[in-house]
Design a protein around this motif. Structure first.
Motif, mmCIF file in Angstrom:
data_model
loop_
_atom_site.group_PDB
_atom_site.id
_atom_site.type_symbol
_atom_site.label_atom_id
_atom_site.label_comp_id
_atom_site.label_asym_id
_atom_site.label_seq_id
_atom_site.Cartn_x
_atom_site.Cartn_y
_atom_site.Cartn_z
ATOM 1 N N PHE A 1 44.510 43.031 40.854
ATOM 2 C CA PHE A 1 43.470 43.053 41.887
ATOM 3 C C PHE A 1 42.553 44.260 41.692
ATOM 4 O O PHE A 1 41.323 44.162 41.785
ATOM 5 C CB PHE A 1 44.091 43.094 43.281
ATOM 6 C CG PHE A 1 44.833 41.846 43.661
ATOM 7 C CD1 PHE A 1 44.160 40.678 43.973
ATOM 8 C CD2 PHE A 1 46.217 41.842 43.714
ATOM 9 C CE1 PHE A 1 44.834 39.519 44.327
ATOM 10 C CE2 PHE A 1 46.916 40.691 44.056
ATOM 11 C CZ PHE A 1 46.220 39.528 44.368
ATOM 12 N N ILE A 2 43.170 45.404 41.426
ATOM 13 C CA ILE A 2 42.398 46.633 41.258
ATOM 14 C C ILE A 2 41.493 46.539 40.028
ATOM 15 O O ILE A 2 40.290 46.820 40.110
ATOM 16 C CB ILE A 2 43.338 47.854 41.146
ATOM 17 C CG1 ILE A 2 44.083 48.058 42.477
ATOM 18 C CG2 ILE A 2 42.563 49.115 40.768
ATOM 19 C CD1 ILE A 2 45.179 49.108 42.433
ATOM 20 N N THR A 3 42.058 46.126 38.898
ATOM 21 C CA THR A 3 41.257 46.064 37.671
ATOM 22 C C THR A 3 40.147 45.024 37.769
ATOM 23 O O THR A 3 39.046 45.246 37.254
ATOM 24 C CB THR A 3 42.139 45.772 36.441
ATOM 25 O OG1 THR A 3 42.896 44.571 36.663
ATOM 26 C CG2 THR A 3 43.085 46.916 36.166
ATOM 27 N N ASN A 4 40.413 43.907 38.443
ATOM 28 C CA ASN A 4 39.370 42.888 38.609
ATOM 29 C C ASN A 4 38.182 43.443 39.386
ATOM 30 O O ASN A 4 37.020 43.233 39.012
ATOM 31 C CB ASN A 4 39.928 41.656 39.341
ATOM 32 C CG ASN A 4 40.711 40.741 38.419
ATOM 33 O OD1 ASN A 4 40.598 40.840 37.208
ATOM 34 N ND2 ASN A 4 41.508 39.866 38.996
ATOM 35 N N MET A 5 38.463 44.156 40.474
ATOM 36 C CA MET A 5 37.374 44.696 41.289
ATOM 37 C C MET A 5 36.625 45.809 40.563
ATOM 38 O O MET A 5 35.391 45.892 40.641
ATOM 39 C CB MET A 5 37.915 45.207 42.628
ATOM 40 C CG MET A 5 38.169 44.106 43.642
ATOM 41 S SD MET A 5 36.671 43.150 44.052
ATOM 42 C CE MET A 5 35.800 44.293 45.136
ATOM 43 N N ILE A 6 37.340 46.659 39.856
ATOM 44 C CA ILE A 6 36.677 47.730 39.109
ATOM 45 C C ILE A 6 35.822 47.139 37.991
ATOM 46 O O ILE A 6 34.699 47.574 37.748
ATOM 47 C CB ILE A 6 37.708 48.725 38.532
ATOM 48 C CG1 ILE A 6 38.540 49.374 39.650
ATOM 49 C CG2 ILE A 6 37.002 49.800 37.699
ATOM 50 C CD1 ILE A 6 37.767 50.082 40.712
ATOM 51 N N ASP A 7 36.353 46.121 37.317
ATOM 52 C CA ASP A 7 35.625 45.484 36.214
ATOM 53 C C ASP A 7 34.298 44.887 36.657
ATOM 54 O O ASP A 7 33.322 44.883 35.895
ATOM 55 C CB ASP A 7 36.482 44.386 35.563
ATOM 56 C CG ASP A 7 37.530 44.948 34.623
ATOM 57 O OD1 ASP A 7 37.461 46.152 34.304
ATOM 58 O OD2 ASP A 7 38.422 44.183 34.216
ATOM 59 N N VAL A 8 34.255 44.352 37.878
ATOM 60 C CA VAL A 8 33.007 43.732 38.336
ATOM 61 C C VAL A 8 32.074 44.725 39.029
ATOM 62 O O VAL A 8 30.987 44.358 39.448
ATOM 63 C CB VAL A 8 33.275 42.514 39.261
ATOM 64 C CG1 VAL A 8 34.015 41.427 38.512
ATOM 65 C CG2 VAL A 8 34.015 42.919 40.531
ATOM 66 N N GLY A 9 32.534 45.994 39.133
ATOM 67 C CA GLY A 9 31.602 47.019 39.605
ATOM 68 C C GLY A 9 31.927 47.728 40.894
ATOM 69 O O GLY A 9 31.076 48.466 41.414
ATOM 70 N N ALA A 10 33.128 47.549 41.450
ATOM 71 C CA ALA A 10 33.482 48.260 42.686
ATOM 72 C C ALA A 10 33.512 49.764 42.444
ATOM 73 O O ALA A 10 34.003 50.226 41.414
ATOM 74 C CB ALA A 10 34.834 47.790 43.212
ATOM 75 N N SER A 11 32.986 50.520 43.382
ATOM 76 C CA SER A 11 32.910 51.973 43.252
ATOM 77 C C SER A 11 34.151 52.689 43.765
ATOM 78 O O SER A 11 34.334 53.882 43.520
ATOM 79 C CB SER A 11 31.682 52.506 44.003
ATOM 80 O OG SER A 11 30.496 52.000 43.440
ATOM 81 N N SER A 12 34.993 51.962 44.491
ATOM 82 C CA SER A 12 36.240 52.538 44.986
ATOM 83 C C SER A 12 37.158 51.410 45.417
ATOM 84 O O SER A 12 36.725 50.262 45.556
ATOM 85 C CB SER A 12 35.977 53.497 46.160
ATOM 86 O OG SER A 12 37.132 54.233 46.469
#
Length: 226
Positions: free
Chosen positions: A95-106
């Motif tokens: 979940f964390i890597t998916n959100m970071i990969d698409v551009g989440a800042s935190s």
């Protein structure tokens, strides 16, 4: 100097959570809730007609119609200036890597303290990202895995100038634009110019992407006993 007002939108399908986080954040002097959305599709529709766009969106992951990952992809494409902070009950690495990969800042969990949420919003607004040690470690592990997306690995003397490397290292260590300017005795405008060059050269979408690049190049030291 007056503290800038940070405009915030909340996207979550749980009405009780929206009400609770909104109650907490409206009590912070420099925060303003511009709207709430009950899912990703609702968020996108409200952004289209909003007279005031948010600076930051607090984004749930699991929502009907359009989930947090797909919503973040759309925001990155259509509203790249808006920062996304994932706020979710899911703490799995995928979940964390998916959100970071698409551009989440935190990335925050819903059991995070209000104080940490407030601090994270301020940090993301000021610096473009905020990752705690656990998230940084997961990003690092993901970069090391064979399934990780490709990031330029040919960092050498010809890719980045000495000044760009200095600025990238300071960005990775969470210095603001003005702090970098003061430290290097240059203007904030010059820092912004170097940052834009870094985004182009490293093929990063945003400052958060520069941090991921910095992790790969070992510009961020992760605690060995974390």
């Amino acid at each position: 100097m007056d503290t800038p007002i940070i405009k915030i939108a909340i996207a979550d399908d749980e009405a009780l959570f929206r009400a609770g986080i909104s109650f907490i954040l409206t009590r912070v002097k420099n925060f303003e809730i511009v709207f709430e959305a009950e899912n990703g599709a609702d968020l996108i529709e409200k952004l289209k007609v909003a007279t005031e766009k948010p600076d930051v969106v607090l984004m749930d992951l699991k929502m009907p119609l359009l989930n947090g990952v797909e919503s973040t992809k759309i925001l990155q494409k259509e509203y790249p200036e808006i920062k996304v902070i994932a706020v979710t009950s899911y703490d799995g690495k995928s979940f964390i890597t998916n959100m970071i990969d698409v551009g989440a800042s935190s990335y925050l969990l819903k059991n995070t303290s209000p104080k940490v949420v407030v601090h994270t919003i301020n940090e993301v607004f000021a610096k473009g990202f905020y990752y705690d040690e656990r998230v940084l470690k997961i990003i690092h592990e993901n970069l090391l895995s064979a399934k990780s997306k490709r990031i330029k690995s040919d960092l050498d003397n010809n890719l980045l100038t000495k000044r760009e490397k200095e600025i990238l290292e300071l960005i990775c260590n969470q210095y603001t634009t003005n702090e970098i300017a003061d430290k290097l005795f240059i203007s904030p405008r010059t820092v912004e110019g170097h940052r834009n060059n870094l985004l182009l050269k490293t093929e990063s979408k945003n400052v958060a992407g520069l941090v991921i690049y910095g992790i790969q190049k070992k510009l961020i030291e992760l605690s060995p006993d974390f």
